[in-house]
Design a protein around this motif. Structure first.
Motif, PDB file in Angstrom:
ATOM      1  N   PRO A  48      30.418 -10.264  32.507  1.00 24.17           N
ATOM      2  CA  PRO A  48      30.295 -11.585  33.136  1.00 24.17           C
ATOM      3  C   PRO A  48      30.681 -11.589  34.616  1.00 24.17           C
ATOM      4  CG  PRO A  48      31.358 -11.766  30.995  1.00 24.17           C
ATOM      5  CD  PRO A  48      31.296 -10.308  31.315  1.00 24.17           C
ATOM      6  N   LYS A  49      31.329 -10.517  35.080  1.00 22.55           N
ATOM      7  CA  LYS A  49      31.652 -10.397  36.509  1.00 22.55           C
ATOM      8  C   LYS A  49      30.454  -9.877  37.296  1.00 22.55           C
ATOM      9  CE  LYS A  49      35.393  -8.112  35.255  1.00 22.55           C
ATOM     10  NZ  LYS A  49      36.632  -7.300  35.269  1.00 22.55           N
ATOM     11  N   GLY A  50      29.489  -9.321  36.585  1.00 19.80           N
ATOM     12  CA  GLY A  50      28.240  -8.897  37.216  1.00 19.80           C
ATOM     13  C   GLY A  50      28.269  -7.561  37.935  1.00 19.80           C
ATOM     14  N   ALA A  51      29.423  -6.933  38.015  1.00 22.08           N
ATOM     15  CA  ALA A  51      29.553  -5.693  38.780  1.00 22.08           C
ATOM     16  C   ALA A  51      29.488  -4.469  37.878  1.00 22.08           C
ATOM     17  CB  ALA A  51      30.879  -5.706  39.547  1.00 22.08           C
ATOM     18  N   VAL A  52      29.077  -3.350  38.458  1.00 24.08           N
ATOM     19  CA  VAL A  52      29.182  -2.067  37.776  1.00 24.08           C
ATOM     20  C   VAL A  52      30.422  -1.360  38.329  1.00 24.08           C
ATOM     21  CG1 VAL A  52      26.717  -1.795  37.330  1.00 24.08           C
ATOM     22  CG2 VAL A  52      27.652  -0.962  39.496  1.00 24.08           C
ATOM     23  N   PRO A  53      31.004  -0.466  37.515  1.00 20.76           N
ATOM     24  CA  PRO A  53      30.571  -0.034  36.201  1.00 20.76           C
ATOM     25  C   PRO A  53      31.101  -0.922  35.078  1.00 20.76           C
ATOM     26  CG  PRO A  53      32.497   1.222  36.841  1.00 20.76           C
ATOM     27  CD  PRO A  53      32.161   0.326  38.005  1.00 20.76           C
ATOM     28  N   ALA A  54      30.505  -0.709  33.916  1.00 22.46           N
ATOM     29  CA  ALA A  54      31.064  -1.214  32.665  1.00 22.46           C
ATOM     30  C   ALA A  54      30.910  -0.082  31.665  1.00 22.46           C
ATOM     31  CB  ALA A  54      30.320  -2.454  32.187  1.00 22.46           C
ATOM     32  N   LEU A  55      31.879   0.045  30.783  1.00 23.46           N
ATOM     33  CA  LEU A  55      31.848   1.104  29.787  1.00 23.46           C
ATOM     34  C   LEU A  55      31.897   0.479  28.407  1.00 23.46           C
ATOM     35  CD1 LEU A  55      31.945   4.269  29.531  1.00 23.46           C
ATOM     36  CD2 LEU A  55      34.417   3.997  29.172  1.00 23.46           C
ATOM     37  N   GLU A  56      30.852   0.755  27.606  1.00 23.50           N
ATOM     38  CA  GLU A  56      30.803   0.253  26.237  1.00 23.50           C
ATOM     39  C   GLU A  56      31.368   1.318  25.310  1.00 23.50           C
ATOM     40  OE1 GLU A  56      27.515  -1.369  22.997  1.00 23.50           O
ATOM     41  OE2 GLU A  56      27.034  -1.368  25.139  1.00 23.50           O
ATOM     42  N   LEU A  57      32.372   0.941  24.540  1.00 25.57           N
ATOM     43  CA  LEU A  57      33.027   1.884  23.646  1.00 25.57           C
ATOM     44  C   LEU A  57      32.364   1.867  22.276  1.00 25.57           C
ATOM     45  CD1 LEU A  57      36.699   1.060  24.698  1.00 25.57           C
ATOM     46  CD2 LEU A  57      35.065   2.653  25.741  1.00 25.57           C
ATOM     47  N   GLY A  58      32.726   2.809  21.434  1.00 30.61           N
ATOM     48  CA  GLY A  58      32.087   2.957  20.143  1.00 30.61           C
ATOM     49  C   GLY A  58      32.203   1.749  19.246  1.00 30.61           C
ATOM     50  N   ASP A  59      33.281   0.975  19.415  1.00 26.77           N
ATOM     51  CA  ASP A  59      33.479  -0.198  18.567  1.00 26.77           C
ATOM     52  C   ASP A  59      32.889  -1.465  19.174  1.00 26.77           C
ATOM     53  OD1 ASP A  59      35.173  -0.599  20.690  1.00 26.77           O
ATOM     54  OD2 ASP A  59      37.018  -0.703  19.497  1.00 26.77           O
ATOM     55  N   GLY A  60      32.143  -1.293  20.277  1.00 23.97           N
ATOM     56  CA  GLY A  60      31.506  -2.437  20.921  1.00 23.97           C
ATOM     57  C   GLY A  60      32.332  -3.080  22.017  1.00 23.97           C
ATOM     58  N   GLU A  61      33.595  -2.658  22.164  1.00 22.07           N
ATOM     59  CA  GLU A  61      34.428  -3.179  23.246  1.00 22.07           C
ATOM     60  C   GLU A  61      33.815  -2.802  24.594  1.00 22.07           C
ATOM     61  OE1 GLU A  61      37.430  -4.777  23.641  1.00 22.07           O
ATOM     62  OE2 GLU A  61      37.754  -5.201  21.529  1.00 22.07           O
ATOM     63  N   ILE A  62      33.959  -3.692  25.570  1.00 15.58           N
ATOM     64  CA  ILE A  62      33.475  -3.433  26.921  1.00 15.58           C
ATOM     65  C   ILE A  62      34.673  -3.353  27.867  1.00 15.58           C
ATOM     66  CG2 ILE A  62      32.094  -4.271  28.858  1.00 15.58           C
ATOM     67  CD1 ILE A  62      30.345  -3.498  26.529  1.00 15.58           C
ATOM     68  N   LEU A  63      34.744  -2.258  28.600  1.00 15.60           N
ATOM     69  CA  LEU A  63      35.796  -2.075  29.599  1.00 15.60           C
ATOM     70  C   LEU A  63      35.159  -2.153  30.974  1.00 15.60           C
ATOM     71  CD1 LEU A  63      38.817  -1.343  30.104  1.00 15.60           C
ATOM     72  CD2 LEU A  63      38.117   1.069  30.066  1.00 15.60           C
ATOM     73  N   THR A  64      35.777  -2.924  31.884  1.00 18.72           N
ATOM     74  CA  THR A  64      35.247  -3.042  33.247  1.00 18.72           C
ATOM     75  C   THR A  64      36.316  -2.618  34.254  1.00 18.72           C
ATOM     76  OG1 THR A  64      35.920  -5.362  33.492  1.00 18.72           O
ATOM     77  CG2 THR A  64      33.736  -4.958  32.559  1.00 18.72           C
ATOM     78  N   GLU A  65      35.910  -2.547  35.519  1.00 16.81           N
ATOM     79  CA  GLU A  65      36.724  -2.126  36.659  1.00 16.81           C
ATOM     80  C   GLU A  65      36.849  -0.598  36.700  1.00 16.81           C
ATOM     81  OE1 GLU A  65      37.370  -4.208  39.021  1.00 16.81           O
ATOM     82  OE2 GLU A  65      36.746  -5.944  37.838  1.00 16.81           O
ATOM     83  N   GLY A  66      36.291  -0.032  37.767  1.00 13.08           N
ATOM     84  CA  GLY A  66      36.214   1.410  37.913  1.00 13.08           C
ATOM     85  C   GLY A  66      37.501   2.181  37.669  1.00 13.08           C
ATOM     86  N   PRO A  67      38.613   1.840  38.343  1.00 11.11           N
ATOM     87  CA  PRO A  67      39.844   2.607  38.138  1.00 11.11           C
ATOM     88  C   PRO A  67      40.318   2.617  36.685  1.00 11.11           C
ATOM     89  CG  PRO A  67      40.007   1.364  40.164  1.00 11.11           C
ATOM     90  CD  PRO A  67      38.753   0.900  39.474  1.00 11.11           C
ATOM     91  N   ALA A  68      40.156   1.497  35.982  1.00 11.48           N
ATOM     92  CA  ALA A  68      40.539   1.436  34.575  1.00 11.48           C
ATOM     93  C   ALA A  68      39.635   2.331  33.729  1.00 11.48           C
ATOM     94  CB  ALA A  68      40.477  -0.002  34.068  1.00 11.48           C
ATOM     95  N   ILE A  69      38.349   2.301  34.025  1.00 10.93           N
ATOM     96  CA  ILE A  69      37.393   3.123  33.289  1.00 10.93           C
ATOM     97  C   ILE A  69      37.662   4.608  33.520  1.00 10.93           C
ATOM     98  CG2 ILE A  69      34.948   3.786  33.188  1.00 10.93           C
ATOM     99  CD1 ILE A  69      34.291   0.800  33.656  1.00 10.93           C
ATOM    100  N   LEU A  70      37.889   4.970  34.769  1.00  8.62           N
ATOM    101  CA  LEU A  70      38.160   6.379  35.092  1.00  8.62           C
ATOM    102  C   LEU A  70      39.350   6.908  34.307  1.00  8.62           C
ATOM    103  CD1 LEU A  70      37.683   6.160  38.967  1.00  8.62           C
ATOM    104  CD2 LEU A  70      36.241   7.472  37.397  1.00  8.62           C
ATOM    105  N   GLN A  71      40.423   6.143  34.302  1.00  8.60           N
ATOM    106  CA  GLN A  71      41.619   6.583  33.596  1.00  8.60           C
ATOM    107  C   GLN A  71      41.413   6.601  32.089  1.00  8.60           C
ATOM    108  OE1 GLN A  71      45.461   5.148  35.636  1.00  8.60           O
ATOM    109  NE2 GLN A  71      43.893   3.769  36.423  1.00  8.60           N
TER     110      GLN A  71
END
Length: 202
Positions: A48-71
Motif C-alpha cells: 500500500p506504500k507503492g514502493a519497491v522492494p516488497a518481499l512475499e514470504l512462503g506463508d503469504g506475509e509481505i515484508l517491505t522496506e529495503g533494509p528490513a528485507i536485506l537483513q
C-alpha cells in the motif's frame, strides 16, 4: 520467497542478496510509474506504500522496506557473512551503514529523479550527493574492501545500487577513487552480474 522489484531501483540490492544466499526465489517486475506488475495485477494490493522492494514470504506475509528485507534474507538463511549476528558490534556497524545509505545517500538522490525540480534544485542535490560520496570515500581510505571491513555485507549491496545512480544523474565518480574502485569491485561479484542480467541492465 518472491521479490517485487523495478530494474535499477533500490530493490536491486535485495535481488543481489537473494543471489548471494543461493536459495530458490521468484521475482516479479513492477512499474514504479503505473504500479502495475508484469502479471497485470495492481501493485498497491501488494504494498500500500507503492514502493519497491516488497518481499512475499512462503506463508503469504509481505515484508517491505529495503533494509528490513536485506537483513531478513540474510538472517533467515543463516548468512552471518552478509549480516553478522544480532547484538554484535559488527551487526551495529552494518546497521549504521544501512541507515546512512537509506536516510542520507538515497534521500540525497531523490530530487534528481523528480521531474518537477528546477535545474538549480538538481544542481544542489548533486552537490549534496557529492558530500555523501566524500564521506564514503573517507571510510574506504584505510584500504578496507567493503564498508564495514573485509566482508561484503547487505550494506554494501544497498550502497552499490544507490551509488550507481550517479551514472544516470550526471555525477562522475572520478573525484572519489576509493569509491570508484569499491563500486567496480562489487560490480564484478557473480551475484551482481546475475542480477544485472535478470533485470535487463547488462
Amino acid at each position: 520467497m518472491k521479490l517485487y522489484y523495478s530494474p535499477g531501483a533500490c530493490s536491486m540490492a535485495s535481488h543481489v542478496i537473494l543471489h548471494e544466499v543461493g536459495k530458490p526465489f521468484e521475482v516479479e517486475k513492477v512499474s514504479t510509474k503505473t504500479k502495475v506488475m508484469e502479471s497485470g495485477r495492481n501493485y498497491w494490493a501488494i504494498n500500500p506504500k507503492g514502493a519497491v522492494p516488497a518481499l512475499e514470504l512462503g506463508d503469504g506475509e509481505i515484508l517491505t522496506e529495503g533494509p528490513a528485507i536485506l537483513q531478513y534474507i540474510a538472517d533467515s538463511n543463516g548468512a552471518t557473512d552478509l549480516a553478522p549476528p544480532a547484538g554484535t558490534l559488527a551487526r551495529a556497524r552494518v546497521n549504521e551503514m544501512l541507515s546512512f545509505v537509506g536516510s542520507e545517500l538515497h534521500k540525497a538522490f531523490s530530487p534528481l529523479f523528480h521531474p518537477g525540480k528546477t535545474d538549480a534544485e538538481k544542481d544542489a542535490a548533486r552537490e549534496m550527493v557529492g558530500k555523501k560520496f566524500a564521506w564514503l570515500e573517507s571510510c574506504l581510505a584505510d584500504g578496507r574492501a567493503y564498508l564495514t571491513g573485509s566482508a561484503f555485507t547487505v550494506a554494501d549491496a544497498y550502497a552499490f545500487v544507490v551509488t550507481n545512480w550517479a551514472n544516470v544523474t550526471g555525477i562522475s565518480l572520478a573525484a572519489w577513487p576509493n569509491l570508484t574502485a569499491y563500486v567496480e569491485r562489487i560490480a564484478a561479484r557473480p551475484s551482481v552480474q546475475a542480477t544485472l542480467k535478470a533485470e535487463g541492465l547488462a
